[in-house]
Design a protein around this motif. Structure first.
Motif, short mmCIF file in Angstrom:
data_model
loop_
_atom_site.label_atom_id
_atom_site.label_comp_id
_atom_site.label_asym_id
_atom_site.label_seq_id
_atom_site.Cartn_x
_atom_site.Cartn_y
_atom_site.Cartn_z
N PHE A 165 -0.89 37.90 2.16
CA PHE A 165 0.00 39.04 2.40
C PHE A 165 0.78 39.48 1.16
CE2 PHE A 165 0.66 37.50 7.07
CZ PHE A 165 -0.63 37.90 7.38
N GLY A 166 1.07 38.52 0.29
CA GLY A 166 1.84 38.84 -0.91
C GLY A 166 3.26 38.32 -0.91
N THR A 167 3.71 37.72 0.21
CA THR A 167 5.04 37.11 0.26
C THR A 167 4.95 35.74 0.89
OG1 THR A 167 5.47 38.22 2.36
CG2 THR A 167 6.39 39.24 0.41
N SER A 168 5.82 34.84 0.44
CA SER A 168 5.78 33.45 0.89
C SER A 168 6.72 33.22 2.07
CB SER A 168 6.16 32.53 -0.28
OG SER A 168 5.27 32.69 -1.35
N ALA A 169 6.60 34.06 3.09
CA ALA A 169 7.52 33.94 4.23
C ALA A 169 6.92 34.61 5.45
CB ALA A 169 8.87 34.58 3.89
N GLY A 170 7.56 34.35 6.60
CA GLY A 170 7.12 34.94 7.85
C GLY A 170 7.36 36.43 7.90
N ARG B 169 -5.69 48.94 5.76
CA ARG B 169 -4.67 48.04 5.21
C ARG B 169 -5.23 46.87 4.42
NH1 ARG B 169 0.05 48.14 8.37
NH2 ARG B 169 0.81 46.60 6.88
N CYS B 170 -6.52 46.58 4.53
CA CYS B 170 -7.08 45.37 3.92
C CYS B 170 -8.24 45.74 2.98
CB CYS B 170 -7.58 44.40 5.00
SG CYS B 170 -6.31 43.96 6.20
N ALA C 188 -3.54 33.92 9.02
CA ALA C 188 -3.36 35.27 8.48
C ALA C 188 -4.62 36.11 8.69
CB ALA C 188 -2.99 35.19 7.01
N ASN C 189 -5.78 35.51 8.50
CA ASN C 189 -7.04 36.22 8.73
C ASN C 189 -7.11 36.74 10.17
OD1 ASN C 189 -7.95 35.64 6.12
ND2 ASN C 189 -9.11 33.83 6.76
N LEU C 190 -6.77 35.89 11.13
CA LEU C 190 -6.82 36.30 12.54
C LEU C 190 -5.89 37.47 12.80
CD1 LEU C 190 -6.89 33.18 14.92
CD2 LEU C 190 -8.74 34.73 14.32
N ALA C 191 -4.67 37.39 12.26
CA ALA C 191 -3.69 38.46 12.49
C ALA C 191 -4.17 39.78 11.90
CB ALA C 191 -2.34 38.05 11.92
N MET C 192 -4.72 39.73 10.68
CA MET C 192 -5.21 40.96 10.05
C MET C 192 -6.43 41.50 10.79
SD MET C 192 -4.70 40.39 5.94
CE MET C 192 -5.63 38.84 5.85
N VAL D 182 2.69 43.63 0.86
CA VAL D 182 3.40 43.53 -0.39
C VAL D 182 2.43 43.44 -1.57
CG1 VAL D 182 4.95 42.06 -1.74
CG2 VAL D 182 5.47 42.56 0.66
N ARG D 183 1.30 42.76 -1.34
CA ARG D 183 0.32 42.60 -2.43
C ARG D 183 -0.57 43.83 -2.59
NH1 ARG D 183 -4.73 41.24 -1.83
NH2 ARG D 183 -4.65 39.81 -3.61
N GLY D 184 -0.40 44.84 -1.76
CA GLY D 184 -1.26 46.02 -1.77
C GLY D 184 -2.17 45.99 -0.57
N LYS D 185 -3.38 45.48 -0.72
CA LYS D 185 -4.32 45.32 0.38
C LYS D 185 -4.27 43.87 0.89
CE LYS D 185 -6.37 49.42 0.47
NZ LYS D 185 -6.43 50.29 1.68
N GLY D 186 -4.29 43.73 2.20
CA GLY D 186 -4.35 42.39 2.78
C GLY D 186 -5.63 41.70 2.35
N LYS D 187 -5.52 40.41 2.06
CA LYS D 187 -6.65 39.66 1.49
C LYS D 187 -7.21 38.69 2.52
CE LYS D 187 -7.88 36.66 -2.43
NZ LYS D 187 -8.88 37.59 -3.00
#
Length: 952
Positions: A384-389, A489-490, A558-562, A790-795
């Motif tokens: 996601f680009g950030t180290s938090a929920g 978004r990804c 994170a993959n599942l959520a995206m 935050v990182r641009g595109k979800g990875k």
């Protein structure tokens, strides 16, 4: 401030966006539709008498004291149950109403003890207040039969129950049901025989299902339920708003005081994390602050075999600085390091890492946050680009499907669990959310009153990635992904590569069932529910991160959520439930050896120059040592000094034998803490710490919420923790001159982009702020990644299942996993020094009936728990909460030394220890192990203080 009780509006706030205008006592009032007449009156300053109503629970309408008259309507309806209507004309005070209310109150008082002057609630009693409000001056009734003189229930260590003072308003029952969600209390009998019961007639509060959250005590309008401390000390005279120092929920409390004595901790209704609720720890377990074992003077000794010698602060700082300088000169600057604490404030943590980097001259700084949630930082920053929920806690109210993996919120995060349970049960006419639990153990939330998980997937410990890969397989192969979200978004190419991977037959639930032990059809159904059930929210804990594939599991989540589009709005998201009060903050502040504050790598020249220019030093561009590497280097003879603030690595870190060997090899171990903890057995310098009640600063909770910690009383040790670190830095020659923690926060904001808009003044004004707080988000960011990542595109990241190196076999056929229990916290240093030991006096080993029978064991038997790393003894409890082949224990008691058996295996990316998977054998035992006996002897010797004064 002068003591003022929290405002009570009588009924909960309406969330309607529609406005309604009416007239109350001749004044025009506009409120949201659905607001009760009582609340509408209260919001415009008119207090209608009440007893059964309080704004933390739904209206009830039983006391008949809140009657009003409404033009055009017959009778005198109860204002608490009457919603406002357009054009309504309400009268709250008329001669007729006064007569009715006085008569009702007269009936209450006729069956109530008239001991107001000696009652613990004198001056803080709603019955007393309302009797005055209605003008009651005498009682005409000569009552023969009363409920007076009933036996009091003193069984709970924190509060008393006096049924003689009960007015049967049911507020305690409703608080237990609606606020806490335990449903432990009931109204027994009918009519005259009605009385509050904690379960069966034979049950007292201590023996019931009551979890001692205090919601019933807070709701009680009389002294029926009252804190023992109020009985002992008296009612409070002032209050200070501060933040709880236990778990990562971060509850806001009013510390209510008499002079310098804390009377009670009352959850604040204004707290955005807890919304006026609390648990047994935050509400009651603060007595450790005045515990007799607390150390209040600095102590030093030349060798760990010597007794401690008390010294004054000046000597302690001079001696500590001289030892650090000596070791640096002799062995080099890399021979020194420091450990920050997730129990300390952001400001204190920031100073410790600054001391290491600017004072020691290296990056050998680590934190207990790494040994629990560092995979969260790595995994979410990567994807996601950030180290938090991603969410705030309020978000759960809009969830349709809740997936809990590797977390036990009812024990570890009980206040948030109560909010979660309200959503699962349904509220305000909405059906309850659906629940999926992925956990080797049947936790309480799987099945509790009016809640049952649609799917409990009891996986084999260590197979999280395999389970999530199987769920992803179902979602992708059955066409359940949100393609529009992914394309917008990804990164589509990365998604395609990931989708191709999870679609392979080897990742199907059927193929992985022998690995995970999860029924394939049940897993398929759970995956479909998460993907198609509406807003899907994932909450996870240490059962995800504390594995060799912890970082992989976070990325798989994170993959599942995206893939399902469950990011960027209320009710969804990826939400790590942080274990300690400032785990998030400790990481935010740059407590890891490779990262500066704000998660910028130490090798980043631009970021490093920002700190160098501000601090006037040159920083080492190379990452430093993590705790395991510090210990290895100590054993190798090249790491010699450690400053450990607020962390007990000997009890909390894995493979205790390895930790003790490393500590024993050091020449200078500095422990900065409240008590002579287990690490202090190997310490040469002890610097006494201050509690959260004795300091100013901030904590950052699991939802990125930065909250004020405010000094309630003078530090018993004489200094706040930030002052201790500053004085040490000054003794080492650093030019630090902070006069208040607000100045440290100003420096943090200056150097940390996500904190740019944070200051003590802003926090005092807003109550709390969720980072990032920037020019683009001056009020903070409750929900992350709303318009883009935050990182641009979800990875999307391919997360292949790799079995742990910790294998079961003939010698060690069982898998041990560990966790927490409601009444205790982390290593128990605080909670074991409170009355919470009444619920959990020892660590117990849960074992399945089949495994117990195979070994001839029964509940209460002493057993030996052995692994490849070590062995310990504790008592067993036989239960089907765990599956055959799995055992479970907690790690709260030092006598157990549970981490003697855990191994050095760790997460591939962050070195987060693999606490949750240890191959073990269980056998009957007749007494403590050799390790326990030797350790007890060492501990007894190490705690000696000169002049024969015992320190613990």
């Amino acid at each position: 401030m002068t003591y003022q009780p929290q405002k009570d509006f009588g009924t909960p706030e309406s969330r309607s966006n529609e406005a309604v205008s009416l007239t109350i006592d001749g004044r025009n009032v506009t409120v949201p539709a659905g607001t009760s007449v009582m609340r509408a009156a209260a919001e415009q300053g008119t207090s209608i008498p009440k007893l059964c109503a309080t704004d933390s629970v739904k209206s009830y309408g039983s006391c008949r004291l809140c009657l009003v008259e409404i033009d055009g309507r017959k009778g005198t309806p109860a204002s608490c149950t009457t919603p406002v209507e357009p054009g309504m004309v309400v009268h709250t005070q008329t001669p007729h109403l006064a007569k009715l209310r006085k008569g009702v109150m007269e009936l209450y008082i006729s069956d109530h003890p008239l001991d107001c002057l000696t009652c613990a609630a004198n001056g803080d009693c709603e019955l007393q207040d309302q009797a005055g409000a209605v003008g009651l001056r005498d009682v005409r009734y000569d009552v023969q039969a009363t409920h007076l003189g009933q036996e009091k229930d003193h069984s709970n260590p924190y509060f008393d129950f006096d049924p003689s003072k009960c007015i049967a308003c049911s507020r305690c029952i409703r608080a237990c049901d609606e606020v806490q969600g335990t449903l432990a209390l009931t109204m027994e009998g009918r009519g005259w025989d009605s009385k509050i019961s904690a379960g069966f007639a034979s049950d007292n509060f201590m023996g019931s299902e009551c979890v001692s959250c205090g919601a019933c005590v807070q709701a009680c309008p009389t002294a029926t339920l009252v804190e023992k401390k109020v009985v002992e000390v008296g009612t409070p005279e002032r209050s200070v708003v501060t933040t709880c120092a236990y778990c990562g929920v971060g509850c806001t409390f009013r510390a209510e005081m008499r002079g310098e004595q804390l009377v009670r901790m009352v959850p604040s209704k204004d707290g955005k994390a807890n919304r006026g609720h609390s648990c047994v720890k935050g509400r009651f377990a603060w007595g450790y602050a005045q515990h007799q074992e607390r150390i209040l003077k600095p102590m030093i000794r030349a060798s760990i075999s010597d007794p401690w010698r008390e010294v004054e602060w000046d000597e302690a700082f001079a001696y500590t600085a001289s030892e650090l300088k000596r070791i640096s000169a002799k062995y080099g600057r890399n021979a020194l390091g420091g450990i920050t604490s997730s129990r300390c404030t952001n400001e204190e943590t920031f100073l410790v890492q600054k001391l290491v980097r600017a004072g020691f001259g290296n990056n050998n700084v680590d934190t207990c946050a790494r040994v629990c949630h560092s995979p969260t930082g790595y995994g979410l920053k990567t994807t996601f680009g950030t180290s938090a929920g991603t969410q705030d806690f309020d978000s759960v109210e809009d969830s349709d499907v809740i997936l809990i993996i590797g977390a036990n919120p009812t024990d570890g995060h009980p206040v948030f669990a109560s909010r979660m349970k309200r959503r699962l049960r349904g509220q305000d006419g909405r059906p309850g959310a659906k629940l999926i639990v992925i956990d080797p153990r049947r936790t309480d939330i799987v099945r509790s009153p009016h809640i049952e998980a649609q799917h409990h997937l009891p996986l084999r410990p260590g197979t999280n990635v395999a389970v999530l890969s199987a769920m992803a397989h179902v979602i992708v192969t059955e066409g359940l992904t949100d393609e529009a979200f992914i394309r917008e978004r990804c990164d589509w190419d990365e998604y395609s590569h990931w989708a191709e991977f999870v679609s392979q037959a080897r990742n199907s639930p059927e193929n992985l069932q022998p690995v995970t032990l999860v029924d394939a059809e049940d897993l398929r159904a759970a995956a479909r529910l998460y993907a198609t059930g509406g807003n899907g929210a994932i909450y996870y804990g240490l059962g995800v991160t504390e594995h060799s594939q912890g970082s992989s599991t976070v990325m798989a989540i994170a993959n599942l959520a995206m893939a399902t589009g469950n990011i960027g709005r209320r009710g969804v998201g990826v939400n790590p439930l942080r274990g300690q009060n400032n785990v998030q903050g400790a990481c935010d502040m740059g407590s890891l050896p490779h990262e500066l504050a704000g998660y910028r790598h130490i090798s980043d020249g631009d970021a490093r120059r920002l700190f160098e220019d501000d601090w006037g030093v040159t920083l080492d561009p190379e990452p430093g040592l993590r705790i395991p590497s510090m210990l290895d280097a100590a054993v190798d003879g090249v790491f010699k000094a450690l400053y450990c603030q607020g962390e007990d690595i000997l009890q909390s870190d894995p493979n205790t034998a390895h930790v003790s060997a490393g500590l024993a090899a050091m020449e200078c171990v500095i422990v900065h803490d409240l008590f002579l903890n287990e690490t202090a057995n190997y310490a040469h310098i002890f610097l006494p710490g201050s509690t959260f009640l004795e300091k100013n600063g901030t904590f950052t909770n699991a939802e990125r919420r930065i909250q004020p910690v405010r000094k309630v009383m003078t530090p018993l040790n004489g200094l706040e923790d930030w002052e201790v670190t500053q004085r040490l830095a000054q003794a080492m020659g650093l030019d630090w001159n902070y006069s208040h923690p607000s100045e440290i926060m100003d420096e943090i904001a200056r150097l940390t982009p996500t904190f740019a808009g944070v200051s003590f003044a802003r926090l005092d004004e807003a109550g709390s702020l969720q980072w990032p707080v920037t020019a683009d988000a001056p009020e903070g960011s409750p929900i992350m990644h709303v318009d883009g990542f935050v990182r641009g595109k979800g990875k999307f990241v391919v997360t292949d299942y790799v079995p742990t190196d910790e294998k079961t076999g003939p010698r060690f056929p069982l898998l041990l996993t560990t966790g927490r229990i409601l009444s205790q916290y982390n290593v128990g240093a605080q909670t074991r020094r409170t009355e919470n030991v009444a619920w959990h006096p020892e660590d117990l080993l849960e074992i399945h009936p089949v495994d117990a029978e195979d070994r001839g064991l029964k509940s209460g038997d002493w057993v030996k728990l052995a692994s490849r790393a070590g062995e310990t003894t504790l008592r067993a409890t036989v239960t089907d909460r765990v599956a055959p082949g799995v055992v479970y224990t907690t790690f709260h008691h030092a006598v157990t030394q549970a981490n003697v058996v855990t191994t050095d295996f760790s997460d591939w990316a962050t070195n987060c220890p693999e606490y949750k998977v240890t191959a073990v054998q269980i056998s009957a035992s007749n007494g403590p192990t050799e390790w326990q006996e030797e350790y007890e002897a060492l501990s007894t010797r190490s705690r000696r203080v000169e002049a024969g004064i015992p320190a613990e």
